[in-house]
Design a protein around this motif. Sequence first.
Motif, PDB file in Angstrom:
ATOM      1  N   VAL A  49       0.545  -1.388  -0.170  1.00 23.89           N
ATOM      2  CA  VAL A  49       0.083   0.343  -0.240  1.00 23.89           C
ATOM      3  C   VAL A  49       0.546   1.448   0.138  1.00 23.89           C
ATOM      4  N   ILE A  50       1.641   1.589   0.878  1.00 29.01           N
ATOM      5  CA  ILE A  50       2.283   3.042   1.421  1.00 29.01           C
ATOM      6  C   ILE A  50       3.810   2.282  -0.175  1.00 29.01           C
ATOM      7  N   ASP A 135      -5.750   6.668   7.519  1.00 26.66           N
ATOM      8  CA  ASP A 135      -4.604   7.754   8.313  1.00 26.66           C
ATOM      9  C   ASP A 135      -3.208   7.965   7.593  1.00 26.66           C
ATOM     10  N   VAL A 136      -2.508   6.893   7.602  1.00 27.43           N
ATOM     11  CA  VAL A 136      -1.481   6.843   6.554  1.00 27.43           C
ATOM     12  C   VAL A 136      -1.763   7.029   5.481  1.00 27.43           C
ATOM     13  N   LEU A 137      -1.573   6.620   4.756  1.00 27.64           N
ATOM     14  CA  LEU A 137      -1.649   7.513   3.082  1.00 27.64           C
ATOM     15  C   LEU A 137      -2.343   8.989   3.444  1.00 27.64           C
ATOM     16  N   GLU A 138      -3.109   9.400   4.109  1.00 27.07           N
ATOM     17  CA  GLU A 138      -3.843  10.754   4.519  1.00 27.07           C
ATOM     18  C   GLU A 138      -2.312  11.660   4.584  1.00 27.07           C
ATOM     19  N   LEU A 140       0.907  11.077   4.190  1.00 26.05           N
ATOM     20  CA  LEU A 140       1.887  10.615   3.488  1.00 26.05           C
ATOM     21  C   LEU A 140       1.320  11.728   1.939  1.00 26.05           C
ATOM     22  N   THR A 141      -0.249  11.912   1.755  1.00 29.66           N
ATOM     23  CA  THR A 141      -0.257  12.569   0.541  1.00 29.66           C
ATOM     24  C   THR A 141       0.261  14.275   1.031  1.00 29.66           C
ATOM     25  N   THR A 149       8.957  17.521  -3.393  1.00 31.45           N
ATOM     26  CA  THR A 149      10.092  16.854  -4.305  1.00 31.45           C
ATOM     27  C   THR A 149       9.446  14.982  -3.816  1.00 31.45           C
ATOM     28  N   ILE A 150       8.880  15.105  -2.980  1.00 32.82           N
ATOM     29  CA  ILE A 150       8.362  13.453  -2.405  1.00 32.82           C
ATOM     30  C   ILE A 150       7.878  12.684  -4.045  1.00 32.82           C
ATOM     31  N   ASP A 151       8.767  11.348  -4.222  1.00 32.05           N
ATOM     32  CA  ASP A 151       7.957  10.496  -4.794  1.00 32.05           C
ATOM     33  C   ASP A 151       6.379   9.769  -4.163  1.00 32.05           C
ATOM     34  N   THR A 152       5.733   9.454  -4.331  1.00 36.08           N
ATOM     35  CA  THR A 152       4.270   8.981  -4.076  1.00 36.08           C
ATOM     36  C   THR A 152       4.020   8.261  -5.406  1.00 36.08           C
ATOM     37  N   THR A 153       4.518   8.111  -6.308  1.00 31.54           N
ATOM     38  CA  THR A 153       4.273   6.726  -7.011  1.00 31.54           C
ATOM     39  C   THR A 153       4.366   5.518  -6.286  1.00 31.54           C
ATOM     40  N   GLU A 154       4.607   4.599  -5.109  1.00 33.31           N
ATOM     41  CA  GLU A 154       4.635   3.748  -4.928  1.00 33.31           C
ATOM     42  C   GLU A 154       3.227   3.512  -4.030  1.00 33.31           C
TER      43      GLU A 154
END
Length: 176
Positions: A49-50, A135-138, A140-141, A149-154
């Motif tokens: 997921v992350i 909550d974790v995904l929120e 990170l978003t 500069t943070i890559d969110t493709t994963e």
Amino acid sequence: MYTGLNENQLILPNIVDALHDYCSIQLDIDETKCKSSQLLAQNIDIKRVIGDTNLQRCIEDPTGTTPMTDADKQLKALIIPCLCWYTYSRLLLLFHTTFTDSGLISASDDGAEERNAAKSLAKECKGVAESMMFDVLEFLTEEADADPTIDTTEMDAGKLTPSIRVMGGHEWRASN
């Protein structure tokens, strides 16, 4: 864990204490089973997921050469409840019976019934963990929105699989 390499890959080396905080587990549970379930939970359930990059942010460097940032500590604090519920789910699926020299030993006479009960409870625990992963995904978003500069493709929220699906206005619970 019997090797330092595996032990150093754990988000929580003291997973048993954390499981007592979040889940109802027996007090004399085998720590090795908990740690192996945790390794599976973090490398399969959380990583899909992350992503691996964010997962590695939650694992402390055993040498201490790369300290965790405040954002890493916040991410780890959000991951811990998810990790506990995923680990508990893995414990239920993997260790509801015992293998001995005599073969597979079940606590009850009806091993199939026990397996179904463990599988059903494991699905519920996984559902709790997946709900907490939002909550974790929120986090990170929001982190990615603040720093381009943070890559969110994963990251992929689509890989969370809730067991209730709404189709045609009716709720259907998955049976497997």
